[in-house]
Design a protein around this motif. Structure first.
Motif, PDB file in Angstrom:
ATOM      1  N   ARG A  53       0.694  -1.287  -0.132  1.00 18.60           N
ATOM      2  CA  ARG A  53      -0.076   0.106   0.003  1.00 18.60           C
ATOM      3  C   ARG A  53       0.766   1.205   0.037  1.00 18.60           C
ATOM      4  O   ARG A  53       0.597   2.196  -0.664  1.00 18.60           O
ATOM      5  CB  ARG A  53      -0.832   0.003   1.159  1.00 18.60           C
ATOM      6  CG  ARG A  53      -1.981   1.184   1.100  1.00 18.60           C
ATOM      7  CD  ARG A  53      -3.059   0.967   2.327  1.00 18.60           C
ATOM      8  NE  ARG A  53      -3.901  -0.249   2.094  1.00 18.60           N
ATOM      9  CZ  ARG A  53      -4.693  -0.633   1.343  1.00 18.60           C
ATOM     10  NH1 ARG A  53      -5.200   0.297   0.473  1.00 18.60           N
ATOM     11  NH2 ARG A  53      -5.323  -1.549   1.327  1.00 18.60           N
TER      12      ARG A  53
ATOM     13  N   GLU B 184      -6.378  -2.654  -4.694  1.00 14.30           N
ATOM     14  CA  GLU B 184      -6.535  -3.612  -3.769  1.00 14.30           C
ATOM     15  C   GLU B 184      -6.292  -4.969  -4.106  1.00 14.30           C
ATOM     16  O   GLU B 184      -5.552  -5.675  -3.257  1.00 14.30           O
ATOM     17  CB  GLU B 184      -8.251  -3.564  -3.366  1.00 14.30           C
ATOM     18  CG  GLU B 184      -8.677  -2.241  -2.701  1.00 14.30           C
ATOM     19  CD  GLU B 184      -7.668  -1.813  -1.411  1.00 14.30           C
ATOM     20  OE1 GLU B 184      -7.621  -2.817  -0.475  1.00 14.30           O
ATOM     21  OE2 GLU B 184      -6.999  -0.904  -1.450  1.00 14.30           O
TER      22      GLU B 184
ATOM     23  N   ASN C 189      -3.590  -6.843  -1.771  1.00 10.53           N
ATOM     24  CA  ASN C 189      -3.802  -7.797  -0.814  1.00 10.53           C
ATOM     25  C   ASN C 189      -3.604  -9.421  -1.649  1.00 10.53           C
ATOM     26  O   ASN C 189      -4.133 -10.414  -1.148  1.00 10.53           O
ATOM     27  CB  ASN C 189      -5.484  -7.904  -0.735  1.00 10.53           C
ATOM     28  CG  ASN C 189      -5.999  -6.805   0.156  1.00 10.53           C
ATOM     29  OD1 ASN C 189      -5.293  -6.347   1.061  1.00 10.53           O
ATOM     30  ND2 ASN C 189      -7.202  -6.063  -0.240  1.00 10.53           N
TER      31      ASN C 189
END
Length: 518
Positions: A437, A491, A495
């Motif tokens: 991130r 995302e 992830n």
């Protein structure tokens, strides 16, 4: 620490307690939560700015309609021949730039309106949470040495509300900044016009795109190349500058001129560009031919696909398979680092792609056949692979075929991508979701500028390098040297949900490293 982290700490303090002096501990947790400032910003001011952007977009829309009409049928009748042709090109370019401005401002208005709404919600929820916390504090203060379960539950609800508001404010602020940064990168003509090129020529240059319809449909020059080409021209010796401008003057089309600029941005000498133009000039008025031979068709505007929807890279508008492999594929050699880097470089350097597609003899019969292209491509992959193996201190292919390590990955990124962009690359390990991130801002900035980002993905057994080559909002476009591109969400990247990019029995889900421009 961030507001979210501070509130999570306060929440933890409220959740854990001992029966002895429970309300005193509860009061400490409540005070910690109330000490965290409310979400910052004025939704009304943001909404007013959104309205300003929307009004400006409408004005640009009207101007775009007027310019389009002028280009189509309202040029003075006395303008004929090359004068009319150049005037039409200039007005079309102005119209395209105005449309881009309209679309950019309209999108910015939407982004700002969404930010205002999210921030207003975050502030409202935060205020509700603070009221609950203050009420719980009053109850707990009545019996500091006791335990009030109702006050504790009210405090937990209050800090949960604060957390919701803080998370929304943080995420919408980050998302808004990311989207506005991407929109800012669309101010292309202004960047091209900062050097020694005249403003109208800058507009024409900045708006030239490949034709699409089976070919690449992206802008011919990246933002980085617009900056770099004008900077190089500005410091070029007078004789070279005159020679380069003569090439531009003789170009048959704005597309041909744009590819000459692109070659300059990639770091080539004027002599090399002159030789290059000798080969492409006979086809200079054929945008499809130029796109087919000077850039791999990796750009696609289709962002509405999932990561499992892999889009084959075409050659001359066709899906080409040779011996069961895509024409771009690395085949069964472990040279993914080299193969992904070569295609990313070819996207930046039209002289490299020209040599790969034509061998330098574009009009020789069969020179640009898929078979000849594939042979040159594989030879280039292997050459780069061997260079990397030497840097890693390994035996070279075909004696050894075990891939490349981080040292060689950075070396090839610097040697090939750095040469074409002027960037210095560094190896960045990604050991957690937090690392991934945190890397997103640098990825977005690099890709928005037109700087490709090598990405390593792994499973428990093996690794593979691909290339991040584009972005649209919170989606990233990734090129896989198996011969296709895919769009994934940020995302999914964070992830470790990238398995769709490497279909098979053992997909590689997790991104573990990047080569990032410094």
């Amino acid at each position: 620490m961030s507001k979210v982290k501070d509130l999570e700490s306060a929440q933890h303090s409220i959740e854990k307690f001992s029966l002895m002096f429970a309300n005193l501990q509860l009061l400490e947790g409540i005070d910690k939560a109330l000490a965290v400032p409310e979400p910052v910003g004025d939704p009304g001011a943001i909404r007013a700015r959104a309205q300003d952007y929307a009004k400006a977009a409408a004005s640009f829309g009207k101007a775009a309609q007027d310019l389009s009409g002028i280009a189509g049928n309202q040029l003075p009748a006395v303008w004929t021949g090359s004068v009319a042709e150049h005037a039409t090109q200039a007005v079309h370019a102005m119209s395209a730039e105005t449309v881009t401005s309209k679309e950019t401002l309209a999108e910015a208005a939407k982004v700002m309106e969404a930010w205002a709404n999210d921030l207003q919600w975050a502030k409202s929820v935060d205020a509700q949470g603070r009221q609950q916390l203050q009420s719980a504090r009053e109850k707990a203060r009545k019996d500091p040495g006791g335990f009030d379960q109702g006050a504790r539950e009210e405090a937990l609800n209050g800090v949960a509300a604060q957390l919701s508001g803080a998370r929304r404010a943080e995420s919408c602020g980050t998302s808004t900044a990311s989207k506005l940064n991407q929109l800012a990168s669309k101010a292309r003509a202004e960047r091209a016009g900062q050097g020694s090129i005249d403003p109208l020529a800058a507009v024409v240059l900045a708006t030239e795109k490949n034709p699409g319809a089976g070919e690449d449909d992206g802008y011919i020059l990246t933002p980085n190349q617009l900056d770099r080409a004008t900077q190089i021209l500005g410091v070029m010796p007078g004789g070279d500058q005159a020679a380069f401008r003569a090439l531009l003057s003789n170009a048959k089309s704005p597309e041909e001129a744009a590819y000459l600029w692109k070659a300059l941005a990639a770091g080539h000498s004027v002599a090399d560009i002159q030789k290059f133009d000798e080969g492409i000039h006979p086809h200079g008025d054929d945008p499809a031919w130029l796109a087919q031979h000077l850039v791999p068709a990796t750009s696609t505007g289709d962002t509405n696909r999932e990561s499992s929807d892999n889009i084959d890279v075409t050659y001359q508008g066709q899906n080409v398979n040779i011996d069961g492999y895509s024409v771009y594929s690395q085949r069964d050699v472990s040279d993914c680092v080299a193969a992904s880097t070569v295609i990313a470089q070819a996207k930046l350097d039209p002289l490299l792609m020209y040599q790969l597609t034509t061998g330098g003899t574009p009009d020789a019969p069969g020179a640009d056949s898929p078979e000849n292209f594939e042979q040159r491509l594989q030879k280039t992959y292997i050459g780069e692979y061997i260079d990397g193996q030497k840097v890693d201190g390994r035996k070279t292919y075909p004696k050894e075929d075990s891939g490349l390590g981080p040292k060689a990955q950075t070396y090839l990124a610097d040697k090939d991508l750095g040469k074409a962009t002027g960037a210095d690359y560094e190896h960045v390990e990604l050991e957690s979701d937090e690392d991934r991130r945190a890397a997103l801002t640098r990825i977005e900035k690099s890709v928005d500028e037109g700087l490709p980002v090598p990405i390593t993905v792994r499973n428990s057994d093996s690794g593979h390098q691909m290339m991040i080559i584009g972005r649209d909002g919170d989606r990233l476009q990734i090129y896989n040297p198996w011969g296709f591109t895919s769009w994934v969400t940020e995302e999914q990247f964070v992830n470790s949900q990238l398995g769709g990019l490497t279909p098979g029995d053992h997909p590689l889900n997790k991104s573990t490293a990047l080569e990032l421009p410094k």
